[in-house]
Design a protein around this motif. Structure first.
Motif, PDB file in Angstrom:
ATOM      1  N   VAL A 178       0.837  -1.206   0.000  1.00  0.00           N
ATOM      2  CA  VAL A 178       0.000   0.000   0.000  1.00  0.00           C
ATOM      3  C   VAL A 178       0.870   1.254   0.000  1.00  0.00           C
ATOM      4  CG1 VAL A 178      -1.629   1.351   1.401  1.00  0.00           C
ATOM      5  CG2 VAL A 178      -2.025  -1.094   1.012  1.00  0.00           C
ATOM      6  N   ALA A 179       1.954   1.233   0.748  1.00  0.00           N
ATOM      7  CA  ALA A 179       2.841   2.404   0.825  1.00  0.00           C
ATOM      8  C   ALA A 179       3.444   2.753  -0.530  1.00  0.00           C
ATOM      9  CB  ALA A 179       3.948   2.152   1.849  1.00  0.00           C
ATOM     10  N   GLU A 180       3.505   1.779  -1.435  1.00  0.00           N
ATOM     11  CA  GLU A 180       4.072   2.006  -2.764  1.00  0.00           C
ATOM     12  C   GLU A 180       3.038   2.466  -3.794  1.00  0.00           C
ATOM     13  OE1 GLU A 180       7.401   1.796  -3.487  1.00  0.00           O
ATOM     14  OE2 GLU A 180       7.599   1.530  -1.316  1.00  0.00           O
ATOM     15  N   LEU A 181       1.760   2.440  -3.456  1.00  0.00           N
ATOM     16  CA  LEU A 181       0.719   2.830  -4.401  1.00  0.00           C
ATOM     17  C   LEU A 181       0.779   4.322  -4.686  1.00  0.00           C
ATOM     18  CD1 LEU A 181      -2.386   0.926  -2.967  1.00  0.00           C
ATOM     19  CD2 LEU A 181      -0.924   0.222  -4.878  1.00  0.00           C
ATOM     20  N   SER A 182       0.463   4.684  -5.926  1.00  0.00           N
ATOM     21  CA  SER A 182       0.374   6.095  -6.286  1.00  0.00           C
ATOM     22  C   SER A 182      -0.454   6.236  -7.550  1.00  0.00           C
ATOM     23  CB  SER A 182       1.768   6.690  -6.490  1.00  0.00           C
ATOM     24  OG  SER A 182       2.413   6.081  -7.587  1.00  0.00           O
ATOM     25  N   VAL A 183      -0.835   7.463  -7.819  1.00  0.00           N
ATOM     26  CA  VAL A 183      -1.547   7.782  -9.048  1.00  0.00           C
ATOM     27  C   VAL A 183      -0.666   8.699  -9.881  1.00  0.00           C
ATOM     28  CG1 VAL A 183      -3.854   7.483  -8.070  1.00  0.00           C
ATOM     29  CG2 VAL A 183      -2.762   9.718  -7.941  1.00  0.00           C
ATOM     30  N   ALA A 184      -1.028   8.876 -11.138  1.00  0.00           N
ATOM     31  CA  ALA A 184      -0.296   9.801 -12.002  1.00  0.00           C
ATOM     32  C   ALA A 184      -0.387  11.212 -11.427  1.00  0.00           C
ATOM     33  CB  ALA A 184      -0.871   9.750 -13.410  1.00  0.00           C
ATOM     34  N   THR A 185       0.604  12.011 -11.713  1.00  0.00           N
ATOM     35  CA  THR A 185       0.692  13.368 -11.159  1.00  0.00           C
ATOM     36  C   THR A 185      -0.602  14.149 -11.353  1.00  0.00           C
ATOM     37  OG1 THR A 185       3.051  13.348 -11.617  1.00  0.00           O
ATOM     38  CG2 THR A 185       2.051  15.499 -11.201  1.00  0.00           C
ATOM     39  N   GLU A 186      -1.207  14.048 -12.535  1.00  0.00           N
ATOM     40  CA  GLU A 186      -2.429  14.810 -12.806  1.00  0.00           C
ATOM     41  C   GLU A 186      -3.641  14.284 -12.040  1.00  0.00           C
ATOM     42  OE1 GLU A 186      -1.948  11.761 -16.135  1.00  0.00           O
ATOM     43  OE2 GLU A 186      -0.629  13.167 -15.105  1.00  0.00           O
ATOM     44  N   GLN A 187      -3.542  13.107 -11.429  1.00  0.00           N
ATOM     45  CA  GLN A 187      -4.652  12.540 -10.664  1.00  0.00           C
ATOM     46  C   GLN A 187      -4.553  12.839  -9.166  1.00  0.00           C
ATOM     47  OE1 GLN A 187      -3.961   8.489 -12.033  1.00  0.00           O
ATOM     48  NE2 GLN A 187      -5.879   8.532 -13.173  1.00  0.00           N
ATOM     49  N   VAL A 188      -3.391  13.299  -8.713  1.00  0.00           N
ATOM     50  CA  VAL A 188      -3.195  13.544  -7.278  1.00  0.00           C
ATOM     51  C   VAL A 188      -4.229  14.526  -6.739  1.00  0.00           C
ATOM     52  CG1 VAL A 188      -1.601  14.487  -5.539  1.00  0.00           C
ATOM     53  CG2 VAL A 188      -0.755  12.913  -7.294  1.00  0.00           C
ATOM     54  N   LYS A 189      -4.605  15.523  -7.540  1.00  0.00           N
ATOM     55  CA  LYS A 189      -5.587  16.516  -7.069  1.00  0.00           C
ATOM     56  C   LYS A 189      -6.948  15.898  -6.771  1.00  0.00           C
ATOM     57  CE  LYS A 189      -6.815  17.968 -11.740  1.00  0.00           C
ATOM     58  NZ  LYS A 189      -5.881  18.269 -12.798  1.00  0.00           N
ATOM     59  N   PHE A 190      -7.248  14.748  -7.396  1.00  0.00           N
ATOM     60  CA  PHE A 190      -8.531  14.080  -7.162  1.00  0.00           C
ATOM     61  C   PHE A 190      -8.478  13.133  -5.971  1.00  0.00           C
ATOM     62  CE2 PHE A 190      -8.715  14.365 -12.022  1.00  0.00           C
ATOM     63  CZ  PHE A 190      -9.415  15.567 -12.013  1.00  0.00           C
ATOM     64  N   VAL A 191      -7.322  12.540  -5.715  1.00  0.00           N
ATOM     65  CA  VAL A 191      -7.212  11.462  -4.729  1.00  0.00           C
ATOM     66  C   VAL A 191      -6.351  11.836  -3.528  1.00  0.00           C
ATOM     67  CG1 VAL A 191      -6.438   9.079  -4.375  1.00  0.00           C
ATOM     68  CG2 VAL A 191      -7.494   9.717  -6.535  1.00  0.00           C
ATOM     69  N   GLY A 192      -5.232  12.512  -3.780  1.00  0.00           N
ATOM     70  CA  GLY A 192      -4.245  12.772  -2.736  1.00  0.00           C
ATOM     71  C   GLY A 192      -3.133  11.732  -2.816  1.00  0.00           C
ATOM     72  N   THR A 193      -2.213  11.806  -1.885  1.00  0.00           N
ATOM     73  CA  THR A 193      -1.106  10.849  -1.830  1.00  0.00           C
ATOM     74  C   THR A 193      -1.410   9.785  -0.778  1.00  0.00           C
ATOM     75  OG1 THR A 193       0.071  12.063  -0.116  1.00  0.00           O
ATOM     76  CG2 THR A 193       0.533  12.700  -2.413  1.00  0.00           C
TER      77      THR A 193
END
Length: 157
Positions: A17-32
């Motif tokens: 889970v700690a390694e999961l991430s979204v594309a840079t442009e998706q961070v605004k929708f989900v967060g880190t």
């Protein structure tokens, strides 16, 4: 196509889970992941989306959602921060997870009869995915989001 599994997150899932991430442009929708994990408590429950033993996605179930937001029924759950890791996007995991969500929630949260979410108006692909999985657009907008207006959607469990 392999079947996905939804489970409550356990300490054993944390390294993946700690390694999961979204594309840079998706961070605004989900967060880190860091932002999401610090909010977990006894009312905000973390869940993982698995393909075999591999964590491919994550989401939170908010058991107080209906008390936090006026647009939601007081006894409703909330789906928050639903995402598929950017390495696994485009493989149908989100659609399969949303389709499996109702049965999972009926089993895991038997005291609740509906679930709400908000999805950013700038994210039509996510809105379409939720609709395919049984969520219905209420045709109302939530204007309190950091990234702009959001469609309010709900599903009866």
């Amino acid at each position: 196509m392999k079947e996905i599994d939804i489970q409550g997150m356990t300490p054993a899932h944390l390294p993946q889970v700690a390694e999961l991430s979204v594309a840079t442009e998706q961070v605004k929708f989900v967060g880190t992941m860091e932002e999401l994990l610090v909010n977990i408590d006894d009312k905000l429950h973390p869940h993982v989306i698995l393909d075999g033993n591999t964590v491919v996605g994550f989401f939170l179930i908010d058991t107080q959602y209906g008390h936090r937001y006026d647009f939601a029924h007081p006894e409703a759950l909330g789906l928050r921060a639903f995402f598929i890791d950017h390495h696994h996007q485009g493989k149908g995991y989100a659609k399969r997870a949303v389709l499996a969500l109702k049965a999972f929630l009926l089993s895991a949260y038997p005291g609740f009869d509906q679930i709400y979410l908000t999805v950013n108006c700038k994210n039509p692909a996510a809105r379409h995915c939720y609709q395919q999985g049984g969520f219905i657009d209420t045709h109302e907008l939530y204007l309190g989001g950091a990234a702009g207006p959001q469609h309010i959607m709900r599903m009866v469990l």
